[in-house]
Design an enzyme around this catalytic site. Sequence first.
Site, PDB file in Angstrom:
ATOM      1  N   SER A   7      -7.587 -27.377  24.780  1.00 16.64           N
ATOM      2  CA  SER A   7      -6.613 -26.303  24.566  1.00 16.64           C
ATOM      3  C   SER A   7      -5.449 -26.376  25.545  1.00 16.64           C
ATOM      4  O   SER A   7      -4.305 -26.098  25.175  1.00 16.64           O
ATOM      5  CB  SER A   7      -7.299 -24.935  24.666  1.00 16.64           C
ATOM      6  OG  SER A   7      -7.938 -24.778  25.915  1.00 16.64           O
ATOM      7  N   HIS A  66      -4.904 -22.329  29.027  1.00 21.09           N
ATOM      8  CA  HIS A  66      -3.728 -22.259  28.158  1.00 21.09           C
ATOM      9  C   HIS A  66      -2.456 -22.101  28.986  1.00 21.09           C
ATOM     10  O   HIS A  66      -1.457 -22.794  28.736  1.00 21.09           O
ATOM     11  CB  HIS A  66      -3.856 -21.075  27.199  1.00 21.09           C
ATOM     12  CG  HIS A  66      -5.041 -21.162  26.295  1.00 21.09           C
ATOM     13  ND1 HIS A  66      -5.474 -20.090  25.523  1.00 21.09           N
ATOM     14  CD2 HIS A  66      -5.904 -22.180  26.026  1.00 21.09           C
ATOM     15  CE1 HIS A  66      -6.537 -20.462  24.832  1.00 21.09           C
ATOM     16  NE2 HIS A  66      -6.818 -21.722  25.127  1.00 21.09           N
TER      17      HIS A  66
END
Length: 285
Positions: free
Chosen positions: A146, A198
């Site tokens: 991610s 993230h």
Amino acid sequence: AVVSTQSTGETKLEYLDCEVSARPCCIGLQGECVIISQEECEFRQGFFYENNTLCSQVSCITEICGLSGFLFDDIPDQFYRALLPTFMHAGIIHLLITLVFQATILRDQEKFAGWWRIGFIYFASGIGGTMLSAILIPYMPEVGASGALYGILASLLVEVVVNWKIYKSPCIELTKLILLLAILFLVGLLPWIDNFAHIGGFVFGFLTAFVVLPHINYSEEDRIAKMVVQIVCGILAVILFALLFIVFYLAQGSTCENCAYLNCIPFTDSFCQDATMELRPRVGN
């Protein structure tokens, strides 16, 4: 315990003969060592040392982490783990999400910028996201690409900015990307989704994209301005990488309690606890 008798001349002495069954057992992600029986150690899914008697005689961090071992027994110096989570996933669905992203958005970016530029952004973002996550939530297992994927999304943002004049409606394109990123970051506030990775991946993807992505120069002043931005972003990326590694390996004695709200919002008392979203300093090994 067994009562035994020992003869000393004409005197018989009774003494207690005890068999020690408790041995060191390493349990949990923190590698905690406790002295317990083999049955209890197996029940708690730990690593039992039947040939040792004290916790000082074992290295829990080696058993918990595994793989290639360590140069120093009390230091987690497996540096490759900063990149390893990018290739690991928590299941088929998790893997499919990554593959779909790579086959669509990442594939188009690779056609535009070339494999080595996108590869550099991808892995730099993956490492940066993993390191930030490892500092803020060191006891939570990290898997997934991610951070790297958010870095690619950041490169899309940079692409619009540096090539603003060639887009028919650059404001619309920029707005769509910002809304998409905002939605994804909001989703990252749910349990079991690592928003720290993230955020770290996005920051490093943003900086490295300015450095390596191709762009069009419309004038000499535009060329100089973009070159200055490239240099500044490159320096910032190197400094941030250095700071993350220094904090992780040398200065991880503090924590950021308020940062937890960037990763999971506790709508109830137990909403984030099940995902072990607990920010605490690493103590010992």
